[in-house]
Design a protein around this motif. Structure first.
Motif, PDB file in Angstrom:
ATOM      1  N   TRP A 255       0.839  -1.201   0.000  1.00 57.08           N
ATOM      2  CA  TRP A 255       0.000   0.000   0.000  1.00 57.08           C
ATOM      3  C   TRP A 255       0.876   1.254   0.000  1.00 57.08           C
ATOM      4  CZ3 TRP A 255      -5.078  -0.131   3.352  1.00 57.08           C
ATOM      5  CH2 TRP A 255      -5.867  -1.217   2.940  1.00 57.08           C
ATOM      6  N   ILE A 346      -3.928   7.226   2.458  1.00 57.23           N
ATOM      7  CA  ILE A 346      -4.488   5.875   2.425  1.00 57.23           C
ATOM      8  C   ILE A 346      -6.010   5.907   2.574  1.00 57.23           C
ATOM      9  CG2 ILE A 346      -4.638   3.775   3.856  1.00 57.23           C
ATOM     10  CD1 ILE A 346      -1.560   4.028   4.202  1.00 57.23           C
ATOM     11  N   LEU A 353      -6.418   1.178  -3.445  1.00 59.38           N
ATOM     12  CA  LEU A 353      -5.940   0.144  -2.531  1.00 59.38           C
ATOM     13  C   LEU A 353      -6.749  -1.147  -2.624  1.00 59.38           C
ATOM     14  CD1 LEU A 353      -5.061   2.424   0.510  1.00 59.38           C
ATOM     15  CD2 LEU A 353      -3.528   1.446  -1.218  1.00 59.38           C
ATOM     16  N   THR A 357      -4.975  -4.614  -3.577  1.00 60.00           N
ATOM     17  CA  THR A 357      -5.138  -5.755  -2.677  1.00 60.00           C
ATOM     18  C   THR A 357      -5.789  -6.957  -3.359  1.00 60.00           C
ATOM     19  OG1 THR A 357      -5.391  -4.189  -0.854  1.00 60.00           O
ATOM     20  CG2 THR A 357      -6.084  -6.450  -0.420  1.00 60.00           C
ATOM     21  N   PHE A 467      -4.968  -0.861   7.115  1.00 58.70           N
ATOM     22  CA  PHE A 467      -3.564  -0.628   6.765  1.00 58.70           C
ATOM     23  C   PHE A 467      -2.613  -0.979   7.905  1.00 58.70           C
ATOM     24  CE2 PHE A 467      -0.017   2.561   7.016  1.00 58.70           C
ATOM     25  CZ  PHE A 467       0.821   1.897   6.136  1.00 58.70           C
TER      26      PHE A 467
END
Lengths: 712, 174
Positions: A255, A346, A353, A357, A467
């Motif tokens: 990330w 984030i 993200l 992922t 995260f």
């Protein structure tokens, strides 16, 4: 008439004699001789205790007793040293020559029926030799111990009862339903009830506990920490892997690299946030949070947040090869503000993200920059305050350990400090921005958040991703192969201007353990002493830390990175832990095998090191290599010194505390305040007032006096 | 003479009951003065507090019995009538019980007082030592002894006076 009067006079005299006799001794004489002490097996009533105290009213006696008590703590430690010479080698676990009971009742509560000594899984466990362990039977480790010692062990625990509740209930019946009581966070109870005569004073029986005596002799700090104010040791503690890191910061590596090191992975984002947090540090020419806030103009977008952060990193840290190096690996030099700046990016990048992922952009994906494993760990959010100028939060590895030592060695109650509460305001800002998990403090929610935010990336319909967290290395890195250990944010600590990586959380003497009821028979007490001592023998140490022999490789050891050899799990154990507990060996040992139950023993790091997978070993190496400064019992600087796991309170202390209202109510209010609940107070000043009104000053005084007694 | 003795007897009954009530109140609030020893003092003062608490509990129990005996005297009508046989027995029971227990208390109270005065109060901020309740106890218990003895004598006199007048030994129920 004359005879009549004589008879009358006689009757009156007889009555007079009877009344005079019954009237004698109406009140206690303060100078009366002391009454004999109750036999150890008799649990004293409160009034009996009071009567005993009556006897020491004479000034000299009081002085003598006070002196005796002062000396007692030292004696307890000294006794253990004497025992070292007499101690039988640890390997010897043969039954001692004393009358022992054939069976023992054990009441070991953990507030979780999975963690008792009874097997509570619906799925039976088949051992390598074909033995099947079914629900309701003793767990394998305890069956093994039973066989080894020749003592039948009966679990009389109410399986879901918390240890504190168990002690309260058992105290009402003078601890008469079991010979051994144990559980987590009950060390203070052992000391308090022990000093009142309810638990066996183990220092008086060390000749029957050679292994434990040798252990105490070799660990004077531990002996001191578990000695009650009267010099007695009333329980055997659970001592964690002292000298090793406990929780560390963990985060998803890809990330950070995907967001900071290139534009390739970026997806269009629409999510925004309204900045509340205004930055804390001024260690660099500019503050990245200030820059983001200025650039946001009231509403922060991903691109503005990211561009500002990247420009800031380029200007402030030109030596870094990649922007992500500010956060990842041994080059990490970020502070809390720089971490918040990253969290913002984030938080504002759910599309990017979720694709990084899962391979696809997920509509409605929710990103949580920081979370704790479960709501009962909500205090881990407060631990972030460590990185706002080194504010101390917990003095030991327990959420209830709210006392710490300041630079002058004086005990302080962190949660009521102005600097702590000012930090709470900062956490409130972070929560308002959505940087902390929305339900982290909702104790009605008992889900394992780490599972859903780290370990469920491949699940159908998964929309929530996390995260960063602050948790144990082995289980956290095992939950997701992308998760790596991260160095903690840089901060100053105390009066020093030096920015260091440090963690206040380390492994400690836990406030857990077990003790022997004085209500037990002499034979039961002897058997109980034998059992407690067994866990400090070589054989007992291995069984409790790893498993019975059938779970270990015979003749082979695991060589840890630090060069120490440990017993090595065999394939059956590893496979079973993966099949039944998702490769969480610690959980498997506790829930299925029955080892590592929080009773009195010295825990060893070997099991954790050899079952660490993914980036776990790198995490260990990163923290050890930095090195991250931590707290210890031996630190010369009080600010880095651990406080005892529990303070031994006298009856007077307990009575004083009973008049005060300092407790969980104020802690609940802190979390309500952070999360902006309607029922919360409206300012940190009001939080402070709650503590003041609850009697925090007197509360602190009680503990300072208790600590002074322990360290005299 | 008859009226004078009866009036004296009546006054003594009321005086005894008044002292019983005063002792009850005294022992009810006896520890109030000393809570600081428990919460704010040292282990020494804490131990003394617990010691004193035991005494207070016992003395308070006695004061309840004193009041009960005082009520018995009223039930026998000794504030209005000369005693018969049973009344006189009640008088003796009450006075002997009260005076003997008062003597016991008078013997131990000074010891508690001295132990209190020997305590080190230096660690207790703003604490002003006071022996008022000890002194009050000593005075009241002394008065109780004097009143009990006087009451017993007067009751005997009125009882004999009554017998001399040819009245029956047993006076109805009293």
């Amino acid at each position: 008439m004359k005879n009549h009067s004589k008879s009358l006079l006689l009757v009156l005299l007889m009555i007079l004699a009877v009344v005079a006799f019954t009237a004698c001794g109406g009140v206690s004489d303060p100078e009366a001789e002391p009454t004999a002490e109750p036999a150890p097996t008799e649990a004293p009533a409160v009034e009996e205790a009071a009567t005993e105290e009556v006897a020491v009213a004479e000034e000299e006696a009081v002085v003598e007793e006070a002196a005796a008590e002062e000396a007692a703590v030292e004696e307890a430690v000294a006794e253990t040293a004497e025992m070292e010479a007499e101690a039988v080698p640890a390997e010897e676990v043969a039954a001692p020559e004393m009358a022992m009971a054939d069976a023992l009742n054990l009441n070991i509560a953990a507030g979780n029926n999975q963690r008792t000594i009874t097997y509570q899984q619906a799925t039976p466990l088949e051992l390598p030799d074909g033995t099947v362990i079914s629900q309701g039977a003793l767990k394998p480790t305890w069956q093994y111990i039973q066989e080894q010692l020749g003592i039948q062990l009966n679990d009389v625990t109410i399986q879901d009862q918390s240890a504190g509740e168990m002690m309260d209930v058992s105290a009402a019946t003078s601890f008469d339903n079991a010979a051994i009581y144990g559980g987590n966070s009950i060390a203070e109870d052992f000391m308090s009830y022990g000093a009142q005569g309810y638990f066996v004073r183990l220092n008086d029986h060390l000749e029957h506990m050679p292994n434990f005596a040798a252990y105490l002799a070799a660990s004077p700090n531990i002996a001191k920490a578990i000695t009650a104010y009267d010099g007695g040791i009333y329980f055997v503690p659970y001592v964690a892997e002292i000298g090793n890191y406990a929780r560390v910061f963990d985060g998803r590596e890809t990330w950070v690299t995907a967001l900071l090191d290139s534009d390739e992975a970026l997806e269009a984002e629409t999510h925004t946030l309204t900045p509340s947090y205004e930055g804390f540090w001024d260690r660099n020419a500019t503050n990245v949070v200030d820059l983001q806030n200025e650039a946001a103009g009231g509403t922060l977008t991903r691109d503005v947040a990211r561009d500002t952060l990247l420009a800031y990193i380029a200007e402030t840290y030109p030596e870094l090869e990649n922007p992500s190096d500010l956060y990842l690996g041994e080059t990490a030099v970020y502070d809390m503000d720089e971490l918040v700046a990253l969290w913002r990016v984030i938080e504002l990048s759910p599309n990017t993200l979720s694709k990084v992922t899962t391979g696809d952009v997920i509509d409605g994906a929710e990103i949580t920059p920081f979370f704790v494993r479960q709501t009962s760990y909500r205090e881990d959010v407060l631990r972030l305050l460590n990185y706002f100028g080194g504010q101390r939060v917990h003095g030991s590895d327990s959420y209830a350990a709210r006392f710490y030592l300041d630079a002058n060695g004086e005990l302080q109650y962190s949660y009521a400090e102005d600097s702590f509460l000012a930090g709470v305001d900062l956490l409130k800002d972070l929560y308002e921005e959505g940087l902390i998990h929305s339900e982290f403090a909702d104790t009605s929610m008992t889900d394992n958040v780490r599972n859903s935010l780290y370990a469920a990336d491949d699940s159908d319909g998964q929309q929530q991703f996390g995260f960063m967290t602050y948790d144990w290395i082995a289980s956290t890195t095992a939950s997701n192969p992308d998760v790596v250990g991260m160095l903690p944010p840089l901060t100053t600590v105390g009066d020093s201007d030096e920015f260091i990586h440090w963690t206040e959380n380390t492994r400690v003497i836990k406030p857990d353990g077990w003790g022997i009821s004085t209500a037990a028979s002499e034979e039961e007490i002897n058997a109980a002493l034998y059992l407690l001592d067994y866990f400090f023998s070589d054989a007992g140490h291995i069984v409790q830390n790893y498993s019975p022999p059938y779970g270990l490789l015979e003749g082979e050891t695991y060589l840890a990175p630090d060069g120490i050899e440990y017993p090595k799990f065999n394939e059956w154990m590893v496979d079973a832990s993966c099949e039944l507990k998702s490769c969480d060996m610690s959980g498997f040992l506790r829930d299925f095998i029955g080892s590592q139950i929080p009773i009195g023993y010295q825990k060893e790091i070997g099991f954790e090191l050899q079952t660490t997978i993914n980036h776990g070993e790198e995490a260990w190496a990163l923290w050890i290599g930095a090195p991250v400064k931590s707290t210890s019992y031996e630190s010369e600087d009080p600010l880095f010194r651990l406080v005892p796991p529990v303070f031994s309170l006298t009856e007077q202390d307990t009575a004083k505390l009973g008049q005060l209202a300092v407790g969980e109510e104020q802690v609940d209010q802190i979390f309500l305040y952070i999360t902006g609940a309607e029922t919360a107070v409206d300012s940190v000043e009001a939080l402070k007032a709650l503590y003041v009104n609850a009697g925090i000053d007197d509360y602190v005084d009680v503990y300072r006096n208790a600590y002074a007694r322990m360290t005299e | 003479m008859k009226n004078y003795l009866l009036k004296t007897q009546s006054l003594l009954v009321y005086a005894l009951i008044a002292v019983c009530i005063a002792l009850f109140v005294l022992y009810l609030g006896f520890m109030t003065q000393y809570y600081s020893l428990f919460y704010d003092g040292t282990m020494e003062t804490f131990d003394y507090y617990k010691l004193l608490q035991v005494f207070n509990k016992e003395a308070f129990s006695l004061s309840l019995i004193f009041i009960a005996l005082g009520l018995v005297l009223l039930m026998f009508g000794l504030h209005k009538y000369r005693p018969g046989l049973f009344g006189l027995i009640a008088v003796f029971i009450a006075t002997v019980y009260m005076s003997l227990n008062s003597i016991t208390i008078l013997q131990v109270l000074p010891k508690y007082k001295n132990a209190y005065l020997a305590l080190d109060f230096s660690s207790m901020e703003d604490y002003v030592p006071s022996t008022f309740v000890f002194d009050a106890g000593l005075v009241l218990q002394s008065i109780m002894i004097v009143l009990s003895v006087l009451f017993a004598i007067v009751a005997v006199m009125t009882f004999v006076q009554r017998l001399k007048e040819g009245k029956p030994l047993v006076r109805k129920l009293i």
